[in-house]
Design a protein around this motif. Structure first.
Motif, PDB file in Angstrom:
ATOM      1  N   LYS A  73      65.945  58.747  38.160  1.00  0.00           N
ATOM      2  CA  LYS A  73      66.623  58.728  36.853  1.00  0.00           C
ATOM      3  C   LYS A  73      67.585  57.550  36.766  1.00  0.00           C
ATOM      4  N   GLN A  74      68.297  57.276  37.852  1.00  0.00           N
ATOM      5  CA  GLN A  74      69.237  56.155  37.868  1.00  0.00           C
ATOM      6  C   GLN A  74      68.504  54.814  37.740  1.00  0.00           C
ATOM      7  N   LEU A  75      67.383  54.677  38.450  1.00  0.00           N
ATOM      8  CA  LEU A  75      66.609  53.440  38.347  1.00  0.00           C
ATOM      9  C   LEU A  75      66.093  53.256  36.922  1.00  0.00           C
ATOM     10  N   THR A  76      65.646  54.324  36.301  1.00  0.00           N
ATOM     11  CA  THR A  76      65.181  54.252  34.909  1.00  0.00           C
ATOM     12  C   THR A  76      66.323  53.851  33.978  1.00  0.00           C
ATOM     13  N   SER A  81      74.543  58.329  34.543  1.00  0.00           N
ATOM     14  CA  SER A  81      74.829  59.578  33.843  1.00  0.00           C
ATOM     15  C   SER A  81      74.581  60.807  34.709  1.00  0.00           C
ATOM     16  N   ASN A  82      73.991  60.629  35.902  1.00  0.00           N
ATOM     17  CA  ASN A  82      73.772  61.774  36.776  1.00  0.00           C
ATOM     18  C   ASN A  82      73.994  61.382  38.227  1.00  0.00           C
ATOM     19  N   CYS A  83      74.196  62.403  39.059  1.00  0.00           N
ATOM     20  CA  CYS A  83      74.375  62.207  40.495  1.00  0.00           C
ATOM     21  C   CYS A  83      73.887  63.473  41.182  1.00  0.00           C
ATOM     22  N   TYR A  84      73.805  63.423  42.510  1.00  0.00           N
ATOM     23  CA  TYR A  84      73.449  64.620  43.252  1.00  0.00           C
ATOM     24  C   TYR A  84      74.235  64.640  44.551  1.00  0.00           C
ATOM     25  N   GLY A  85      74.850  65.776  44.855  1.00  0.00           N
ATOM     26  CA  GLY A  85      75.535  65.967  46.131  1.00  0.00           C
ATOM     27  C   GLY A  85      77.046  65.921  46.021  1.00  0.00           C
ATOM     28  N   TRP A  86      77.681  67.074  45.892  1.00  0.00           N
ATOM     29  CA  TRP A  86      79.148  67.137  45.877  1.00  0.00           C
ATOM     30  C   TRP A  86      79.706  67.388  47.274  1.00  0.00           C
ATOM     31  N   ASP A 109      67.772  64.345  45.561  1.00  0.00           N
ATOM     32  CA  ASP A 109      68.249  62.965  45.704  1.00  0.00           C
ATOM     33  C   ASP A 109      67.229  61.989  45.126  1.00  0.00           C
ATOM     34  N   SER A 110      65.971  62.191  45.463  1.00  0.00           N
ATOM     35  CA  SER A 110      64.899  61.318  44.994  1.00  0.00           C
ATOM     36  C   SER A 110      64.781  61.357  43.470  1.00  0.00           C
ATOM     37  N   ASN A 111      64.835  62.557  42.901  1.00  0.00           N
ATOM     38  CA  ASN A 111      64.758  62.689  41.437  1.00  0.00           C
ATOM     39  C   ASN A 111      65.955  62.020  40.764  1.00  0.00           C
ATOM     40  N   THR A 112      67.137  62.169  41.343  1.00  0.00           N
ATOM     41  CA  THR A 112      68.337  61.529  40.802  1.00  0.00           C
ATOM     42  C   THR A 112      68.208  60.019  40.873  1.00  0.00           C
ATOM     43  N   ILE A 148      72.751  33.344  32.590  1.00  0.00           N
ATOM     44  CA  ILE A 148      72.036  34.025  33.669  1.00  0.00           C
ATOM     45  C   ILE A 148      72.687  35.389  33.830  1.00  0.00           C
ATOM     46  N   HIS A 149      71.877  36.430  33.800  1.00  0.00           N
ATOM     47  CA  HIS A 149      72.382  37.792  33.886  1.00  0.00           C
ATOM     48  C   HIS A 149      72.335  38.265  35.334  1.00  0.00           C
ATOM     49  N   LEU A 150      73.479  38.753  35.807  1.00  0.00           N
ATOM     50  CA  LEU A 150      73.620  39.243  37.180  1.00  0.00           C
ATOM     51  C   LEU A 150      73.870  40.747  37.168  1.00  0.00           C
ATOM     52  N   TYR A 151      73.198  41.456  38.044  1.00  0.00           N
ATOM     53  CA  TYR A 151      73.382  42.898  38.187  1.00  0.00           C
ATOM     54  C   TYR A 151      73.617  43.226  39.648  1.00  0.00           C
ATOM     55  N   ASN A 152      74.528  44.158  39.876  1.00  0.00           N
ATOM     56  CA  ASN A 152      74.742  44.724  41.198  1.00  0.00           C
ATOM     57  C   ASN A 152      74.745  46.238  41.027  1.00  0.00           C
ATOM     58  N   THR A 153      74.012  46.941  41.871  1.00  0.00           N
ATOM     59  CA  THR A 153      73.885  48.387  41.701  1.00  0.00           C
ATOM     60  C   THR A 153      73.973  49.125  43.025  1.00  0.00           C
ATOM     61  N   HIS A 154      74.242  50.407  42.932  1.00  0.00           N
ATOM     62  CA  HIS A 154      74.214  51.321  44.077  1.00  0.00           C
ATOM     63  C   HIS A 154      73.680  52.644  43.564  1.00  0.00           C
ATOM     64  N   LEU A 155      72.470  52.998  43.995  1.00  0.00           N
ATOM     65  CA  LEU A 155      71.823  54.230  43.576  1.00  0.00           C
ATOM     66  C   LEU A 155      72.083  55.345  44.584  1.00  0.00           C
ATOM     67  N   ASP A 156      71.807  56.569  44.167  1.00  0.00           N
ATOM     68  CA  ASP A 156      72.018  57.768  44.958  1.00  0.00           C
ATOM     69  C   ASP A 156      71.332  57.663  46.320  1.00  0.00           C
ATOM     70  N   ALA A 157      72.007  58.136  47.340  1.00  0.00           N
ATOM     71  CA  ALA A 157      71.443  58.163  48.700  1.00  0.00           C
ATOM     72  C   ALA A 157      70.858  59.551  48.968  1.00  0.00           C
ATOM     73  N   GLY A 158      70.371  59.760  50.149  1.00  0.00           N
ATOM     74  CA  GLY A 158      69.883  61.082  50.541  1.00  0.00           C
ATOM     75  C   GLY A 158      68.376  61.163  50.551  1.00  0.00           C
ATOM     76  N   ASN A 159      67.877  62.187  51.233  1.00  0.00           N
ATOM     77  CA  ASN A 159      66.431  62.322  51.437  1.00  0.00           C
ATOM     78  C   ASN A 159      65.832  63.584  50.833  1.00  0.00           C
ATOM     79  N   THR A 160      66.607  64.348  50.074  1.00  0.00           N
ATOM     80  CA  THR A 160      66.061  65.572  49.481  1.00  0.00           C
ATOM     81  C   THR A 160      65.292  65.237  48.206  1.00  0.00           C
ATOM     82  N   ILE A 161      64.542  66.197  47.720  1.00  0.00           N
ATOM     83  CA  ILE A 161      63.818  66.035  46.447  1.00  0.00           C
ATOM     84  C   ILE A 161      64.815  65.772  45.321  1.00  0.00           C
TER      85      ILE A 161
END
Length: 166
Positions: free
Chosen positions: A57-60, A6-11, A51-54, A36-49
């Protein structure tokens, strides 16, 4: 099922993650009569605050979905989490995630013939079995055929999945 976060960072700057479809896929396979439940994910990249906050939220968001949808099922969760295990703050978040879902981590560093960049480990494969199904990683490696298609090594694992006997 496919879910976009539901959120992202960096346009324009900061890894441009909002231009990519970041989220997760959830599949269910049946082996020996058990789901058996399988998940594949890709979370936000980047090293800024931001990016980390985003990323947090994505991991949650992923965590909440798994707790509701896959509560007592065996799981395999993999992907580019963009949490660097060699960073103490990031490693704690990964440890909290795995502990809360009772997950084991596949160690792709052991026995690998590829020299993994020790400064950045951001891809993971986690799993858990349950009372009916036992899962055991039997072949873990870096896929050298795909090595030039990513900025970090493509990891893979082959599991032995069996129904537990009483």
């Amino acid at each position: 099922n496919e879910r976009m976060f539901s959120n992202c960072y960096g346009w324009i700057l900061n890894k441009n993650d909002c231009w990519a479809s970041k989220g997760f896929m959830h599949s269910i396979i049946q082996i020996e009569g058990s789901d058996i439940h399988l998940y594949n994910t890709h979370l936000d990249a980047g090293n800024t605050i931001e990016d980390s906050n985003t990323r947090d939220k994505q991991l949650t968001e992923l965590w909440d979905y798994i707790k509701i949808t896959s509560n007592n099922y065996p799981l395999i969760i993999c992907g580019d989490f963009n949490y660097n295990y060699n960073n103490p703050k990031d490693s704690q978040k990964i440890l909290d995630f795995t502990k809360s879902l009772n997950l084991k981590s596949v160690d792709f560093m052991t026995g690998s013939d590829y020299q993994v960049n020790q400064r950045e480990i951001v891809d993971y494969i986690f799993y858990r079995d349950n009372m009916k199904i036992n899962m055991k990683p039997i072949k873990i490696n870096i896929n050298n055929d795909l090595i030039d298609y990513s900025d970090h090594p493509p990891i893979q694992v082959k599991f032995e999945i069996k129904q537990k006997t009483n």
